[in-house]
Design an enzyme around this catalytic site. Structure first.
Site, PDB file in Angstrom:
ATOM      1  N   ARG A   1      18.626  20.036   4.157  1.00 50.23           N
ATOM      2  CA  ARG A   1      19.169  21.312   3.690  1.00 50.23           C
ATOM      3  C   ARG A   1      20.693  21.345   3.801  1.00 50.23           C
ATOM      4  O   ARG A   1      21.311  22.339   3.418  1.00 50.23           O
ATOM      5  CB  ARG A   1      18.578  22.471   4.509  1.00 50.23           C
ATOM      6  CG  ARG A   1      17.152  22.775   4.127  1.00 50.23           C
ATOM      7  CD  ARG A   1      16.664  24.062   4.731  1.00 50.23           C
ATOM      8  NE  ARG A   1      15.319  24.346   4.252  1.00 50.23           N
ATOM      9  CZ  ARG A   1      14.392  24.997   4.931  1.00 50.23           C
ATOM     10  NH1 ARG A   1      14.663  25.458   6.144  1.00 50.23           N
ATOM     11  NH2 ARG A   1      13.206  25.217   4.421  1.00 50.23           N
TER      12      ARG A   1
ATOM     13  N   GLU B   1      11.339  15.722  -0.392  1.00 53.34           N
ATOM     14  CA  GLU B   1      10.172  16.380  -1.001  1.00 53.34           C
ATOM     15  C   GLU B   1       8.978  15.429  -1.076  1.00 53.34           C
ATOM     16  O   GLU B   1       7.841  15.840  -0.849  1.00 53.34           O
ATOM     17  CB  GLU B   1      10.523  16.906  -2.403  1.00 53.34           C
ATOM     18  CG  GLU B   1      11.387  18.153  -2.384  1.00 53.34           C
ATOM     19  CD  GLU B   1      10.691  19.336  -1.713  1.00 53.34           C
ATOM     20  OE1 GLU B   1       9.460  19.390  -1.703  1.00 53.34           O
ATOM     21  OE2 GLU B   1      11.403  20.204  -1.173  1.00 53.34           O
TER      22      GLU B   1
ATOM     23  N   GLN C   1       1.941  16.190   2.229  1.00 52.63           N
ATOM     24  CA  GLN C   1       0.886  15.820   3.199  1.00 52.63           C
ATOM     25  C   GLN C   1       1.419  15.539   4.596  1.00 52.63           C
ATOM     26  O   GLN C   1       0.698  15.021   5.432  1.00 52.63           O
ATOM     27  CB  GLN C   1       0.105  14.550   2.757  1.00 52.63           C
ATOM     28  CG  GLN C   1      -0.128  14.387   1.302  1.00 52.63           C
ATOM     29  CD  GLN C   1      -1.310  15.179   0.813  1.00 52.63           C
ATOM     30  OE1 GLN C   1      -2.081  15.682   1.613  1.00 52.63           O
ATOM     31  NE2 GLN C   1      -1.425  15.338  -0.482  1.00 52.63           N
ATOM     32  N   THR C   2       2.687  15.830   4.868  1.00 52.83           N
ATOM     33  CA  THR C   2       3.259  15.446   6.165  1.00 52.83           C
ATOM     34  C   THR C   2       4.103  16.574   6.723  1.00 52.83           C
ATOM     35  O   THR C   2       4.825  17.244   5.980  1.00 52.83           O
ATOM     36  CB  THR C   2       4.135  14.177   5.988  1.00 52.83           C
ATOM     37  OG1 THR C   2       3.413  13.222   5.216  1.00 52.83           O
ATOM     38  CG2 THR C   2       4.458  13.543   7.323  1.00 52.83           C
TER      39      THR C   2
ATOM     40  N   LEU D   1       3.723   6.841   7.445  1.00 58.07           N
ATOM     41  CA  LEU D   1       3.647   8.110   6.703  1.00 58.07           C
ATOM     42  C   LEU D   1       2.367   8.207   5.863  1.00 58.07           C
ATOM     43  O   LEU D   1       1.958   9.294   5.478  1.00 58.07           O
ATOM     44  CB  LEU D   1       4.856   8.281   5.770  1.00 58.07           C
ATOM     45  CG  LEU D   1       6.144   8.795   6.403  1.00 58.07           C
ATOM     46  CD1 LEU D   1       7.262   8.832   5.370  1.00 58.07           C
ATOM     47  CD2 LEU D   1       5.952  10.180   6.994  1.00 58.07           C
ATOM     48  N   GLY D   2       1.741   7.058   5.573  1.00 61.99           N
ATOM     49  CA  GLY D   2       0.505   7.079   4.794  1.00 61.99           C
ATOM     50  C   GLY D   2       0.757   7.334   3.310  1.00 61.99           C
ATOM     51  O   GLY D   2       1.894   7.541   2.882  1.00 61.99           O
ATOM     52  N   TYR D   3      -0.313   7.284   2.534  1.00 64.53           N
ATOM     53  CA  TYR D   3      -0.229   7.505   1.081  1.00 64.53           C
ATOM     54  C   TYR D   3       0.928   6.672   0.500  1.00 64.53           C
ATOM     55  O   TYR D   3       1.909   7.197  -0.025  1.00 64.53           O
ATOM     56  CB  TYR D   3      -0.049   8.990   0.753  1.00 64.53           C
ATOM     57  CG  TYR D   3      -1.160   9.858   1.287  1.00 64.53           C
ATOM     58  CD1 TYR D   3      -2.361   9.984   0.586  1.00 64.53           C
ATOM     59  CD2 TYR D   3      -1.028  10.538   2.483  1.00 64.53           C
ATOM     60  CE1 TYR D   3      -3.392  10.768   1.080  1.00 64.53           C
ATOM     61  CE2 TYR D   3      -2.064  11.322   2.988  1.00 64.53           C
ATOM     62  CZ  TYR D   3      -3.234  11.427   2.277  1.00 64.53           C
ATOM     63  OH  TYR D   3      -4.254  12.198   2.765  1.00 64.53           O
TER      64      TYR D   3
ATOM     65  N   TYR E   1       5.318  20.461  -9.206  1.00 68.25           N
ATOM     66  CA  TYR E   1       5.909  21.030  -7.985  1.00 68.25           C
ATOM     67  C   TYR E   1       7.225  20.307  -7.645  1.00 68.25           C
ATOM     68  O   TYR E   1       8.262  20.955  -7.418  1.00 68.25           O
ATOM     69  CB  TYR E   1       4.937  20.930  -6.794  1.00 68.25           C
ATOM     70  CG  TYR E   1       5.684  21.123  -5.497  1.00 68.25           C
ATOM     71  CD1 TYR E   1       6.021  22.400  -5.056  1.00 68.25           C
ATOM     72  CD2 TYR E   1       6.146  20.028  -4.770  1.00 68.25           C
ATOM     73  CE1 TYR E   1       6.776  22.589  -3.921  1.00 68.25           C
ATOM     74  CE2 TYR E   1       6.905  20.200  -3.637  1.00 68.25           C
ATOM     75  CZ  TYR E   1       7.213  21.486  -3.204  1.00 68.25           C
ATOM     76  OH  TYR E   1       7.977  21.654  -2.093  1.00 68.25           O
TER      77      TYR E   1
ATOM     78  N   ASP F   1       3.318  25.138  -3.852  1.00 65.70           N
ATOM     79  CA  ASP F   1       2.592  24.218  -2.970  1.00 65.70           C
ATOM     80  C   ASP F   1       1.682  25.058  -2.077  1.00 65.70           C
ATOM     81  O   ASP F   1       1.523  26.267  -2.297  1.00 65.70           O
ATOM     82  CB  ASP F   1       3.572  23.360  -2.147  1.00 65.70           C
ATOM     83  CG  ASP F   1       4.369  24.183  -1.151  1.00 65.70           C
ATOM     84  OD1 ASP F   1       4.264  25.440  -1.169  1.00 65.70           O
ATOM     85  OD2 ASP F   1       5.083  23.593  -0.327  1.00 65.70           O
TER      86      ASP F   1
ATOM     87  N   CYS G   1       7.544  39.912   9.456  1.00 61.30           N
ATOM     88  CA  CYS G   1       7.707  39.458   8.067  1.00 61.30           C
ATOM     89  C   CYS G   1       8.704  40.333   7.302  1.00 61.30           C
ATOM     90  O   CYS G   1       8.592  41.563   7.313  1.00 61.30           O
ATOM     91  CB  CYS G   1       6.354  39.481   7.378  1.00 61.30           C
ATOM     92  SG  CYS G   1       6.452  38.947   5.666  1.00 61.30           S
TER      93      CYS G   1
ATOM     94  N   CYS H   1       3.761  43.874   0.878  1.00 62.34           N
ATOM     95  CA  CYS H   1       2.655  42.907   0.881  1.00 62.34           C
ATOM     96  C   CYS H   1       1.323  43.634   0.693  1.00 62.34           C
ATOM     97  O   CYS H   1       0.872  44.380   1.562  1.00 62.34           O
ATOM     98  CB  CYS H   1       2.653  42.125   2.189  1.00 62.34           C
ATOM     99  SG  CYS H   1       1.276  40.951   2.262  1.00 62.34           S
TER     100      CYS H   1
HETATM  101  S1  SF4 Z   1       0.428  38.436   4.942  1.00 64.73           S
HETATM  102 FE1  SF4 Z   1       2.065  39.530   3.915  1.00 64.73          FE
HETATM  103  S2  SF4 Z   1       3.067  40.690   5.543  1.00 64.73           S
HETATM  104 FE2  SF4 Z   1       1.816  39.155   6.524  1.00 64.73          FE
HETATM  105  S3  SF4 Z   1       3.195  37.448   6.853  1.00 64.73           S
HETATM  106 FE3  SF4 Z   1       2.185  37.076   4.889  1.00 64.73          FE
HETATM  107  S4  SF4 Z   1       3.524  37.940   3.344  1.00 64.73           S
HETATM  108 FE4  SF4 Z   1       4.168  38.776   5.311  1.00 64.73          FE
END
Ligand code: SF4
Length: 392
Positions: A42, A54, A59-60, A97-99, A137, A155, A231, A237
């Site tokens: 990053r 990436e 898988q890791t 690492l496999g694969y 992806y 993913d 969150c 959500c």
């Molecule tokens: S379910 Fe919804 S509120 Fe809970 S961590 Fe996941 S995205 Fe956030």
């Protein structure tokens, strides 16, 4: 798990409103700016470095990948060095690492970039997608993270986050549902791309938005016990509001595991050990291993290899090797896809003629073996040899 008919948003109605998209994107970008992990890949926008990360991360886990990525970038820091590397060097850097097809595809892709793109990493989604080993992806991840383009990603982590944010109860492996998830992922990254300038903050918004979805799935929106209280998008959500976050995504039960049993021989002759290279068409092609064979699935065959006499017979019949002086070395269990494999390694001595030994494979000292790229299980056998008394 619920079926797709018992509630939640169906694929046809899952499109978010513009204002919900903007709230989600703003909250995710703000959260990512303060909470993202400081991962080595990053700290760069180099598409080669991001591509390597990436592919390794498929898988890791992140903590496993970090030392591999650091070693790789030191040894093969760019497309040119990867394209020109010896295949065994590439496999050795990937060892564990496999694969391994992933490593071979990386080198094929680097060679293709060298010949078809003049050594310069392609910059469009479509061109990146043509590289060996690169799917929708990975092309989306490189386009967005390295070039800040509004390409979506999907993913396992992102599927979990999106199915919960929009309370999508249908199975995400179904084609129509999966396509709808791609559409939602696209709407989110395009919203980031089109945010009003005053919200932009000069950040690479497409890059950060996609990474924030992955990061939220890894750190907060975890498979079991999501940390909804921490969150940044809890208020928007839908699954959290409905009290069913932990039930999503609605994945079918995994395929039942199949047990397999493999017997390997660490064979000593004149102070050296016998190893063989896996053939081109096999899984883990070109990696090295101790001679081994799978014991048949019927119960009679499974007992067949349990005494010293039957081990000798097994080695002769399955591997064409004349062996004696068997001693159990190590038994280990590991999993490959749906197979639960028990690998039993035995020490043994070569009883055939020296001429025949030459045709059996390569005879090397333990020190020489360490320079080769082994399959993960056989690397463990080699490490175990170091902790036991080895005379060669
Ligand atoms: S379910 Fe919804 S509120 Fe809970 S961590 Fe996941 S995205 Fe956030």
């Amino acid at each position: 798990m619920r079926s797709g008919k018992t509630g939640g948003v169906t694929p046809a109605t899952a499109s978010p409103s513009k204002s919900k998209s903007q709230r989600l994107v703003s909250a995710l970008l703000a959260w990512f700016a303060t909470s993202a992990r400081d991962l080595p890949w990053r700290r760069t926008r180099d598409p080669y470095a991001i591509w390597i990360s990436e592919i390794m991360l498929q898988q890791t886990q992140v903590k496993t990948v970090i030392p591999y990525w650091n070693r790789w970038m030191t040894a093969l820091p760019n497309v040119k060095s990867l394209a020109a590397a010896a295949p065994q060097t590439v496999l050795k850097l990937w060892e564990g690492l496999g694969y391994y097809t992933r490593a071979r595809n990386l080198q094929r892709a680097a060679q293709l970039i060298t010949t078809q793109h003049n050594g310069r990493f392609p910059e469009t989604f479509d061109a990146i997608l043509t590289l060996p080993g690169v799917g929708r992806y990975t092309a989306g991840a490189i386009s967005s993270i390295a070039f800040n383009q509004p390409a979506p990603i999907l993913d396992g982590n992102v599927i979990r986050v999106i199915t919960r944010l929009f309370d999508i109860a249908a199975n995400p492996k179904k084609k129509a549902v999966n396509e709808q998830l791609w559409t939602l992922a696209r709407e989110l990254v395009e919203t980031a791309h089109n945010l009003p300038e005053q919200c932009a903050d000069n950040l690479p918004r497409c890059s950060h938005l996609n990474q924030s979805l992955m990061e939220l799935g890894a750190l907060i929106c975890t498979p079991q016990n999501p940390h909804c209280g921490e969150c940044p998008v809890q208020l928007d959500c839908a699954a959290h509001r409905a009290g069913r976050a932990a039930e999503l995504p609605n994945l079918r039960p995994r395929t039942k595991a199949t047990a397999r049993r493999v017997i390997a021989f660490v064979i000593e002759h004149n102070g050296r050990l016998l190893v063989r290279q896996r053939p081109t068409a096999a899984v883990n092609a070109h990696l090295w291993e101790f001679p081994n064979a799978e014991v048949g699935h019927n119960p009679a065959a499974i007992t067949h290899a349990d005494s010293r006499d039957s081990l000798a017979q097994f080695a002769r019949e399955q591997l064409g090797l004349p062996l004696t002086n068997f001693a159990p070395l190590i038994t280990m269990r590991h999993s490959i896809t749906r197979y639960r494999i028990t690998l039993e390694a035995h020490r043994a001595r070569w009883t055939g003629k020296s001429n025949a030994a030459k045709n059996a494979g390569r005879w090397l000292t333990v020190e020489e073996l360490h320079a080769l790229a082994f399959t993960s299980a056989h690397r463990k056998i080699l490490k175990h040899l170091q902790t036991t008394a080895v005379t060669c």
